[in-house]
Design an enzyme around this catalytic site. Sequence first.
Site, PDB file in Angstrom:
ATOM      1  N   ILE A   2     -14.584  -4.847  39.041  1.00 46.44           N
ATOM      2  CA  ILE A   2     -13.542  -5.646  38.469  1.00 46.44           C
ATOM      3  C   ILE A   2     -14.081  -6.977  38.315  1.00 46.44           C
ATOM      4  O   ILE A   2     -15.144  -7.275  39.539  1.00 46.44           O
ATOM      5  CB  ILE A   2     -12.995  -5.420  40.774  1.00 46.44           C
ATOM      6  CG1 ILE A   2     -11.579  -4.142  40.695  1.00 46.44           C
ATOM      7  CG2 ILE A   2     -11.961  -7.071  40.006  1.00 46.44           C
ATOM      8  CD1 ILE A   2     -11.476  -3.894  42.179  1.00 46.44           C
ATOM      9  N   SER A   3     -13.985  -7.901  37.503  1.00 44.81           N
ATOM     10  CA  SER A   3     -14.330  -9.066  37.567  1.00 44.81           C
ATOM     11  C   SER A   3     -13.221 -10.152  37.498  1.00 44.81           C
ATOM     12  O   SER A   3     -14.438 -11.433  37.825  1.00 44.81           O
ATOM     13  CB  SER A   3     -15.192  -8.954  36.555  1.00 44.81           C
ATOM     14  OG  SER A   3     -14.839  -8.913  34.790  1.00 44.81           O
ATOM     15  N   SER A   4     -12.666 -10.159  37.986  1.00 45.75           N
ATOM     16  CA  SER A   4     -11.779 -11.097  38.223  1.00 45.75           C
ATOM     17  C   SER A   4     -10.306 -10.880  39.008  1.00 45.75           C
ATOM     18  O   SER A   4      -9.991  -9.678  38.035  1.00 45.75           O
ATOM     19  CB  SER A   4     -10.960 -11.819  37.139  1.00 45.75           C
ATOM     20  OG  SER A   4     -10.426 -13.258  37.345  1.00 45.75           O
TER      21      SER A   4
END
Length: 367
Positions: free
Chosen positions: A70-72
Amino acid sequence: MTHWRERLPVPRDQFVPPVVWVDDLITGGYVSVSREDDEPAWRKLVDADEPIITQVDDGKTPPGGVGQQISSSCSAPSVVADMLDALDARPGHDVLEIGTGTGWNAALLSRRVGGSGRVVTVEVDAALATAARAALHEAGYEPLVVAADGTEGYPSGAPYDRVIATASVRAIPRAWIEQTRPGGAIVVPWGSDYCNGTLMRLDVRYDGSAVGRCGSHVEFMRVRSARRYYMEPAADEQAAADTTTTTLTVRDMRDMTVYGRGAMIIGLRVPRCYLTVEDPDDDHRRYELHDVGSGSWAAVDLVRGEHPWTVRQLGPRRLWDEVTAAHAWWTSEGRPGPEHLTLTIDTEGGHWLSLDNPGGTRWLLTP
Ligand SMILES: C[S@@+](CC[C@H](N)C(=O)[O-])C[C@H]1O[C@@H](n2cnc3c(N)ncnc32)[C@H](O)[C@@H]1O
């Protein structure tokens, strides 16, 4: 307490992107949900009091693929409301946000400060910053959206009355304190690798120091520069690990791993040590400790009907020994919960931790 819906006067659906991501049980990764293809599923995610994954793998995995990290995300509405209440931004205030994401929180901040205030929001991912700027404009808000590393703050807009971070840190960047007006406040998810973390509201004092107490338990992604991914040691390495047993009890294990008990304070005594918990089956819980930097690893397996439990340790650090030593220290301090912990950041950036127990124990956080 008023329901979060009444505390958040900007609709979330104006900011959640048309493609979001959900956990995939089959692959163990993340798969996309598209508004165009499945509006009811997308709407259900938007309406729930849960975080929504809005980007994976820094945008490198296209819709239809399987994301790994997950990056955002768009944070859970009740957490957004609690953070805004803790921040207490008022009409006319200048506010800096770190972690623009979708732009929803920046819109809410803009509502709070009104036409006489100013919001600057910094996002490290340029594509997310561009999308958020467009969504904000479309919804009628014009904060300054900056694509940059927010751990530096945004000096040319300083000073700010309030600073809010929506990505977590292990140490509060000096820049954020320097860019906050004396008497102003910083709200930030703060914790350790072991326990991530607490909602910290720091009050900035006139001498340039800052002080705050642990708030509610929150789980936020880290600022991008501080991300670490641990690796499971290979099966043959695990088999070669030093093996001992522990007579600690289920209660001890809960004290060591639950935020509201000892995990927050114990974690602050054991730097660079990730804790993970998994349940291989209904009768088996495994706690693992990882230090990515030194390649150290430990695992303790709680198996129903088996006690003492097996402990395995690998690498230069004996992580289990460090955690049990911290647990023994925490017990000797009277088993304080996180509400007894104060963080003071001195003018040199030193992070001092103190307990409000009879001994007034105080120590300096290892950088
Ligand atoms: C939980 S999301 C933010 C949610 C957002 N406030 C919203 O309303 O949708 C965290 C964001 O922080 C961003 N981020 C991570 N490290 C950052 C950094 N060093 N500077 C600025 N933004 C950062 C991530 O790219 C991600 O978009």
